[in-house]
Design a protein around this motif. Structure first.
Motif, short mmCIF file in Angstrom:
data_model
loop_
_atom_site.label_atom_id
_atom_site.label_comp_id
_atom_site.label_asym_id
_atom_site.label_seq_id
_atom_site.Cartn_x
_atom_site.Cartn_y
_atom_site.Cartn_z
N ALA A 85 -3.91 9.43 -9.22
CA ALA A 85 -4.69 8.21 -9.02
C ALA A 85 -3.82 6.95 -9.11
CB ALA A 85 -5.82 8.14 -10.03
N GLY A 86 -2.96 6.90 -10.11
CA GLY A 86 -2.10 5.73 -10.26
C GLY A 86 -1.18 5.54 -9.06
N ASP A 87 -0.62 6.65 -8.57
CA ASP A 87 0.26 6.57 -7.40
C ASP A 87 -0.50 6.12 -6.16
OD1 ASP A 87 2.40 7.39 -8.90
OD2 ASP A 87 2.31 9.50 -8.25
N ILE A 88 -1.74 6.57 -6.03
CA ILE A 88 -2.54 6.17 -4.86
C ILE A 88 -2.75 4.67 -4.86
CG2 ILE A 88 -4.83 6.29 -3.82
CD1 ILE A 88 -4.91 9.25 -4.59
N PHE A 89 -3.18 4.11 -5.98
CA PHE A 89 -3.39 2.67 -6.05
C PHE A 89 -2.10 1.91 -5.77
CE2 PHE A 89 -7.25 3.68 -8.65
CZ PHE A 89 -8.16 3.00 -7.87
N GLN A 90 -1.01 2.38 -6.34
CA GLN A 90 0.27 1.70 -6.14
C GLN A 90 0.70 1.77 -4.69
OE1 GLN A 90 1.83 0.02 -8.81
NE2 GLN A 90 2.82 -0.92 -7.02
N THR A 91 0.50 2.92 -4.07
CA THR A 91 0.89 3.08 -2.67
C THR A 91 0.02 2.22 -1.76
OG1 THR A 91 1.60 5.34 -3.11
CG2 THR A 91 1.27 4.75 -0.81
N VAL A 92 -1.27 2.13 -2.07
CA VAL A 92 -2.16 1.27 -1.30
C VAL A 92 -1.62 -0.15 -1.26
CG1 VAL A 92 -4.43 0.13 -1.35
CG2 VAL A 92 -4.27 2.62 -1.60
N VAL A 93 -1.14 -0.63 -2.40
CA VAL A 93 -0.62 -1.99 -2.48
C VAL A 93 0.76 -2.09 -1.83
CG1 VAL A 93 0.12 -3.81 -4.06
CG2 VAL A 93 -1.95 -2.48 -4.56
N ASP A 94 1.65 -1.17 -2.17
CA ASP A 94 3.04 -1.26 -1.68
C ASP A 94 3.15 -1.08 -0.17
OD1 ASP A 94 3.82 -1.59 -4.28
OD2 ASP A 94 4.55 0.46 -4.56
N GLU A 95 2.33 -0.17 0.39
CA GLU A 95 2.43 0.13 1.82
C GLU A 95 1.33 -0.53 2.65
OE1 GLU A 95 4.97 1.56 3.03
OE2 GLU A 95 5.88 2.29 1.16
N ASP A 96 0.49 -1.33 2.02
CA ASP A 96 -0.62 -1.98 2.72
C ASP A 96 -1.48 -0.96 3.45
OD1 ASP A 96 0.25 -4.55 1.92
OD2 ASP A 96 1.67 -4.61 3.58
N VAL A 97 -1.87 0.08 2.73
CA VAL A 97 -2.68 1.16 3.31
C VAL A 97 -4.01 0.61 3.81
CG1 VAL A 97 -3.94 3.29 2.76
CG2 VAL A 97 -1.61 2.94 1.89
N SER A 98 -4.41 1.08 5.00
CA SER A 98 -5.66 0.62 5.60
C SER A 98 -6.69 1.72 5.76
CB SER A 98 -5.39 -0.02 6.97
OG SER A 98 -4.84 0.94 7.87
N VAL A 127 -11.55 13.31 -5.54
CA VAL A 127 -10.49 12.30 -5.60
C VAL A 127 -11.09 10.91 -5.84
CG1 VAL A 127 -8.56 11.25 -4.35
CG2 VAL A 127 -9.01 13.70 -4.13
N MET A 128 -12.21 10.66 -5.22
CA MET A 128 -12.87 9.36 -5.46
C MET A 128 -13.23 9.19 -6.93
SD MET A 128 -15.38 9.11 -2.14
CE MET A 128 -14.72 9.28 -0.48
N ASN A 129 -13.71 10.25 -7.55
CA ASN A 129 -14.01 10.19 -8.99
C ASN A 129 -12.76 9.92 -9.81
OD1 ASN A 129 -16.72 10.71 -8.51
ND2 ASN A 129 -16.53 12.91 -8.83
N MET A 130 -11.65 10.55 -9.43
CA MET A 130 -10.39 10.31 -10.13
C MET A 130 -9.98 8.84 -10.02
SD MET A 130 -8.21 13.65 -8.85
CE MET A 130 -6.67 12.83 -9.29
N LEU A 131 -10.13 8.27 -8.83
CA LEU A 131 -9.76 6.88 -8.62
C LEU A 131 -10.63 5.94 -9.45
CD1 LEU A 131 -9.23 6.95 -4.74
CD2 LEU A 131 -7.46 6.83 -6.50
N ILE A 132 -11.92 6.24 -9.50
CA ILE A 132 -12.83 5.40 -10.27
C ILE A 132 -12.53 5.48 -11.76
CG2 ILE A 132 -15.24 5.11 -10.96
CD1 ILE A 132 -15.99 5.87 -8.07
N ASP A 133 -12.28 6.68 -12.26
CA ASP A 133 -11.94 6.84 -13.67
C ASP A 133 -10.67 6.07 -14.01
OD1 ASP A 133 -14.12 8.46 -14.04
OD2 ASP A 133 -13.01 10.34 -13.93
N TYR A 134 -9.66 6.16 -13.14
CA TYR A 134 -8.40 5.45 -13.38
C TYR A 134 -8.64 3.94 -13.34
CZ TYR A 134 -3.47 4.21 -13.02
OH TYR A 134 -2.21 3.67 -13.25
N TYR A 135 -9.43 3.50 -12.40
CA TYR A 135 -9.73 2.07 -12.25
C TYR A 135 -10.42 1.52 -13.50
CZ TYR A 135 -11.95 -2.16 -10.39
OH TYR A 135 -12.37 -3.45 -10.19
N ARG A 136 -11.36 2.28 -14.03
CA ARG A 136 -12.08 1.83 -15.23
C ARG A 136 -11.13 1.64 -16.40
NH1 ARG A 136 -15.98 0.35 -12.44
NH2 ARG A 136 -17.73 1.71 -11.95
N GLU A 137 -10.12 2.51 -16.49
CA GLU A 137 -9.22 2.45 -17.64
C GLU A 137 -8.07 1.47 -17.45
OE1 GLU A 137 -6.48 5.51 -20.36
OE2 GLU A 137 -7.81 6.28 -18.78
N HIS A 138 -7.56 1.35 -16.20
CA HIS A 138 -6.31 0.58 -15.99
C HIS A 138 -6.48 -0.69 -15.16
CE1 HIS A 138 -3.92 3.90 -17.68
NE2 HIS A 138 -4.68 4.72 -16.96
#
Length: 538
Positions: A241-254, A262-273
């Protein structure tokens, strides 16, 4: 005018118009333009030809979402050979079955998974074994990069191909323990790619993050559509999850596609970090199968600032054939949009999707009448590999000439499908298909198990997961002579970990029909009674 529809056209087009532009951000840190990607593909094609790969041969690929997978797929189809991606989560014995079933002549394996192939290499027909890091694996393997660098791209000869030639065989779990090879022609792959690009609003400036496995129906066809549009592939080796968020920002993922897990993982990570959720591009995120809970969609759109797209399909249908993301049906600025988005949706252009009753008649559009989803169109599978009886049944069960999905649905007054249940005993856990009969066959081999029924149960993490109702041999549910942990360990000996049941309940009896058939519907009803529908929506 008639022009053959070929899956080779997508890389050809990207090289023609986007040759100097970025094609791939690799997991190795390298970046390749479409000219560079095309050169590597040509060289691999030359190398495979020199080693005896010919038109019609099957080349199996077991690899995460790396540039090696993309290169292997395109090199294979450029030879008129057949791309056969393998699920890297399977056990060696499961991979053994597939390699023999398709008659794989060559296997390209990532270094992480080469040991699974090494364990069965004497039992499979393949004679060519290539890995992306030969020094990291045991056995006699050729090194991918060395194979590519040693080849002369000018020596590559592309054979004549017909749109009815087979481009890919994608293996999927069915209602039997043995997976079925879904045969996709060049024509089917091409037409699915056109439709997918349109309905997913793909552009040449898209940056696509590979969170969806490339082995899943050729990554939902995205190995073709992203390339054909001249967009950028951002490769990944796994899901973090952390790598996904970082990659979204670094590579301007669209754009990216994720299972609800995976969506649940992203939400859990977002809530914490509380990470940044966007780069310079707006972002679309798509899910397939049963829609995630409305709360998930709300978080993705209202908090992350992403646009959610619900899709539906099967490996046999290309896979994508339906979406609920048609914006004339909802107000983008109103929360009422989620009531539409959580539906399964309406069919893509050129794809006729209907729901039929047991007599093969179309059900009324009342949102209540349940029937089986059937489909016909130019993106549907040609056949199941070496399975003529299963092929005939799939196209002729309730309504002749239509592919029968095995999914049960209603249709509302606007024509929107909503999946209600599954005709086939398939459990979809974390985006992976699991055959309940396969699990039952394994547990039946345990001496303490007399009868067993596997059904899906709700899972916040996986959407749904398998549960075993076990009638013990001694008939005593309180003292069955075996523990749940022991049965789970027994299953792990012959099955991939994700298939192992997550819960076991010992029972005195199982509900059956008058003829003795277990009524799984009754068991599912117990587990899903508190849910809106008996599908894995969490």
């Amino acid at each position: 005018m008639h022009k053959e529809l070929l899956a080779t056209e997508f890389l050809d087009r990207a090289r023609r118009y986007y040759g100097e532009m970025e094609a791939v951000v690799a997991t190795t840190g390298e970046r390749f333009t479409y000219d560079e990607l095309g050169d590597r593909v040509d060289r691999l094609a030359v190398a495979l030809q020199a080693r005896g790969i010919e038109k019609g041969d099957r080349v199996a690929v077991i690899d995460p979402n790396t540039h090696y997978h993309l290169e292997s797929a395109y090199a294979t189809i450029q030879l008129g050979a057949i791309h056969t991606p393998l699920n890297y989560r399977l056990t060696p014995s499961e991979l053994d079955y597939i390699a023999n079933d398709c008659g794989a002549k060559a296997i390209v394996a990532d270094y992480e998974y080469a040991e699974k192939i090494e364990a069965i290499r004497d039992d499979v027909p393949a004679e060519i074994f290539i890995t992306n890091d030969a020094e990291a694996v045991d056995g006699d393997w050729e090194d991918f990069d060395s194979v590519v660098s040693d080849a002369d791209p000018n020596a590559y000869t592309r054979p004549e191909m017909d749109e009815d030639d087979i481009a890919a065989i994608n293996y999927t779990s069915g209602t039997t323990g043995d997976p079925k090879g879904v045969v996709m022609t060049h024509r089917a792959e091409a037409i699915h790619t056109y439709l997918s690009a349109a309905h997913q609003e793909m552009r040449d400036d898209d940056v696509y993050l590979w969170t969806l496995p490339m082995f899943h129906a050729n990554g939902w066809g995205h190995i073709f559509s992203i390339t054909g549009m001249g967009a950028t592939h951002v490769c990944t080796r796994g899901i973090d999850a952390g790598d996904i968020f970082q990659t979204v920002v670094d590579e301007d993922v669209s754009y990216m596609c994720c299972a609800p897990t995976v969506m649940n993982m992203l939400i859990d990570y977002y809530r914490e970090h509380e990470p940044q959720t966007l780069g310079d591009n707006p972002l679309r995120i798509a899910s397939g199968g049963a829609a995630p809970p409305e709360a998930t969609m709300r978080t993705l759109e209202n908090e992350f600032g992403w646009h959610f797209k619900q899709m539906y399909g099967l490996t046999e249908t290309g896979p994508l054939i339906v979406s609920s993301d048609f914006r004339r049906f909802y107000d983008e600025d109103s929360d009422s949009r989620f009531a539409v988005k959580k539906k399964t949706g309406i069919g893509f252009m050129g794809c006729e999707v209907r729901v039929v009753d047991e007599d093969g008649e179309f059900v009324p559009h009342d949102g209540q009448s349940i029937g089986e989803v059937v489909v016909r169109g130019n993106m549907i599978l040609e056949e199941y590999w070496n399975k003529p009886e299963e092929t005939h049944e799939a196209f002729n069960d309730r309504r002749e000439g239509w592919f029968h999905t095995g999914d049960l649905a209603t249709v509302d007054e606007q024509g929107f499908l909503t999946i209600q249940d599954r005709k086939k005993d398939i459990i979809i856990s974390g985006g992976e298909n699991i055959s309940s009969l396969e699990l039952e066959d394994v547990l039946h081999d345990h001496p303490a198990v007399s009868e067993v029924a596997i059904v899906p149960i709700p899972s916040d993490k996986w959407g749904e997961s398998p549960k075993a109702y076990v009638l013990p041999t001694n008939g005593d549910s309180q003292d069955p002579g075996v523990t749940a942990d022991e049965l789970e360990s027994f299953m792990r000996e012959s099955l991939a970990g994700y298939k192992v049941v997550k819960e076991v309940e010992f029972v005195e009896t199982l509900p059956t029909t008058a003829t003795g058939k277990v009524q799984k519907y009754e068991l599912r009803k117990r587990e899903w009674d508190a849910e809106d529908r008996m599908v894995g929506e969490g």
